[in-house]
Design an enzyme around this catalytic site. Structure first.
Site, PDB file in Angstrom:
ATOM      1  N   ASN A  17       0.828  -1.272  -0.133  1.00  9.99           N
ATOM      2  CA  ASN A  17      -0.034   0.140  -0.033  1.00  9.99           C
ATOM      3  C   ASN A  17       0.618   1.143  -0.079  1.00  9.99           C
ATOM      4  OD1 ASN A  17      -2.113   1.892   0.401  1.00  9.99           O
ATOM      5  ND2 ASN A  17      -3.144   0.323   1.599  1.00  9.99           N
ATOM      6  N   ASP A  18       1.536   1.866   1.070  1.00 10.32           N
ATOM      7  CA  ASP A  18       2.008   2.831   1.154  1.00 10.32           C
ATOM      8  C   ASP A  18       3.220   2.991   0.221  1.00 10.32           C
ATOM      9  OD1 ASP A  18       0.272   3.984   3.268  1.00 10.32           O
ATOM     10  OD2 ASP A  18       1.339   2.570   4.785  1.00 10.32           O
ATOM     11  N   VAL A  19       3.992   1.871   0.148  1.00 10.72           N
ATOM     12  CA  VAL A  19       5.026   1.674  -0.677  1.00 10.72           C
ATOM     13  C   VAL A  19       4.713   2.014  -2.270  1.00 10.72           C
ATOM     14  CG1 VAL A  19       6.379   0.513   1.095  1.00 10.72           C
ATOM     15  CG2 VAL A  19       5.328  -0.714  -0.814  1.00 10.72           C
ATOM     16  N   ALA A  26       0.381   3.782   7.070  1.00 12.05           N
ATOM     17  CA  ALA A  26       0.371   5.271   7.355  1.00 12.05           C
ATOM     18  C   ALA A  26      -0.937   5.890   7.432  1.00 12.05           C
ATOM     19  CB  ALA A  26       0.916   5.980   6.041  1.00 12.05           C
TER      20      ALA A  26
END
Length: 461
Positions: free
Chosen positions: A387-389, A428
């Site tokens: 997700n965040d990456v 996050a």
């Protein structure tokens, strides 16, 4: 006997370093662990041969308890729970060092007649070991979802409270080193350090947890080295310095991979929230859904497919079926690679461990800096729970909390397929702009089941 013990220590240290070298790749990691374990066994034997060693019954009892608790725990733990186990076992190491420092205080009557360096090293080990133990337990609670992954802070009072508790621990250490021998002083020091570990880690959110695990690991190593100096135990000094140094280097690399400084992380992280698929004005933003059959067809006619694994793959235990899918694609002449972000998952190297377990060739694992230049030539990027990456907001939105964080540039691929259960956020706690890209299709459902369906479709093509 003294010379013989010294030789045993030298052999054990050489095995430590040689075993550590084996951890540079999945193929040699198991052998490296065994080599290092043999080195530790030799170091333990050397320590037990030290003149004056007694209480053999208690030593044997301690070893037996450790084996009974540790071996079954390590064998039964699921790969998804590996970060929790690492945090817990690391904390136990710090706690052991803190207890040894307490015992040293008691047996020397408050370090009376001991050189100053012994008192200083022992007190340092007590503070850092206690911080590591309690901080690791909080990290375990967050990872296990016993405690909310959101930052839990005291608001504006957070930093003053942190400073106050730290000063209290240091003042108590100074009083003890100056000759104070009341046991309540040592207990107070351990309690203050423990509170410090709790109040420092509680405000750190889920997005920073991989860095926290690495940092606490480094602290445990440093505390062990300090305690080794106080006890004049070479094994503790060398092993502790190896852990402390490697953990510090890894922590720095992890922080850079998130474009965050270590002080900023310790001061209070972000993450753990739940985002919704909405724009800035609150409207629902449309996404494009796809099916397993369409995904299989799209990949079957591709020249290159890049798999981007994340924590969602770990939760679903989908690594083996992902490997099966990759073999089917390779049999069709399609190039398959795996894009690994340094902080994907919940601990350093989490994705590497999972994929190595599924016998994915090491050569196919591509680090972020290497794979990012290849996405423009990638026909399909298959994002499994990451997700965040993969969030383009890290590059395009200065107001995003992850702005500036290096990401896997999957949005540069010709097509992106994201496998997720729903539209929830990552660690996050922010929305992923990738989901709304015109090139992105969402395949909703359990990752293992979804990939299994893709496999069946590929077999039928």
């Amino acid at each position: 006997m003294t010379t013989f013990i010294a030789v045993l220590y030298i052999i054990s240290f050489a095995l430590f370093i040689y075993g550590l070298m084996g951890l540079t790749g999945p193929r040699t990691a198991v052998r490296g662990n065994w080599i290092a374990a043999v080195g530790m066994a030799i170091a333990v034997i050397a320590t037990l041969l030290t003149p004056g060693m007694s209480n053999w019954l208690l030593i044997a009892l301690g070893v037996a308890i450790g084996v009974v608790v540790g071996v079954p725990s390590a064998r039964k733990v699921k790969m998804t729970a590996m970060p929790q186990m690492v945090a817990l076992f690391n904390g136990v190491g710090g706690g052991a060092v803190a207890l040894i420092a307490w015992v040293e205080f008691r047996t020397t009557e408050g370090y009376a007649h001991e050189p100053a360096y012994v008192a200083i090293a022992s007190l340092f080990a007590a503070i850092v070991g206690s911080v590591s133990f309690w901080g690791s337990n909080i990290a375990f609670g967050k990872l296990q979802e016993l405690i909310s992954g959101r930052p839990i802070t005291l608001g504006k009072l957070q930093q003053p409270v942190n400073a106050l508790v730290l000063i209290a621990a240091i003042v108590l250490a100074v009083v003890i080193a100056s000759g104070g021998d009341a046991e309540l002083l040592m207990i107070g020091l351990l309690v203050a350090a423990g509170v410090l570990g709790v109040v420092v880690v509680l405000p750190i959110g889920g997005a920073d947890m991989p860095v926290v695990i690495s940092l606490l690991n480094a602290l445990t190593g440093l505390s062990a080295a300090a305690m080794g100096l106080a006890l004049d135990n070479t094994a503790l000094i060398v092993a502790g310095m190896i852990v402390g140094a490697s953990g510090s280097i890894l922590t720095n690399l992890m922080a850079k991979a998130m474009n965050r400084s270590i002080p900023a992380i310790v001061a209070g992280g972000f993450g753990g929230g739940t985002a919704v698929a909405s724009g800035g004005s609150g409207e629902v933003r449309p996404v494009r859904s796809t099916s397993a059959s369409d995904t299989a067809i799209q990949m079957a006619y591709a020249n290159k497919v890049v798999v981007v694994p994340g924590y969602g793959m770990a939760v679903a235990q989908a690594q083996h079926v992902v490997r099966e899918m990759a073999k089917l694609l390779e049999a069709k002449g399609i190039t398959v690679a795996y894009a690994i972000h340094p902080v994907a998952g919940r601990m350093p190297g989490h994705m590497n461990v999972l994929l190595a377990e599924a016998d994915v060739p090491y050569e196919q694992l591509k680090e972020m800096d290497e794979i990012n230049s290849e996405f423009a030539q990638t026909d399909v990027a298959l994002v499994i729970g990451a997700n965040d990456v993969t969030n383009p907001a890290a590059e395009t939105d200065p107001g995003s909390p992850i702005y500036g964080m290096p990401i896997l540039k999957v949005n540069h691929s010709r097509s992106v397929i994201v496998l997720k259960r729903g539209m929830s956020s990552g660690f996050a706690g922010i929305d992923n702009e990738l989901f709304y890209d015109a090139k992105t299709s969402m395949l909703f459902g359990d990752a293992k089941s979804s990939v299994g369906e893709i496999v069946e479709e590929l077999k039928a093509l």
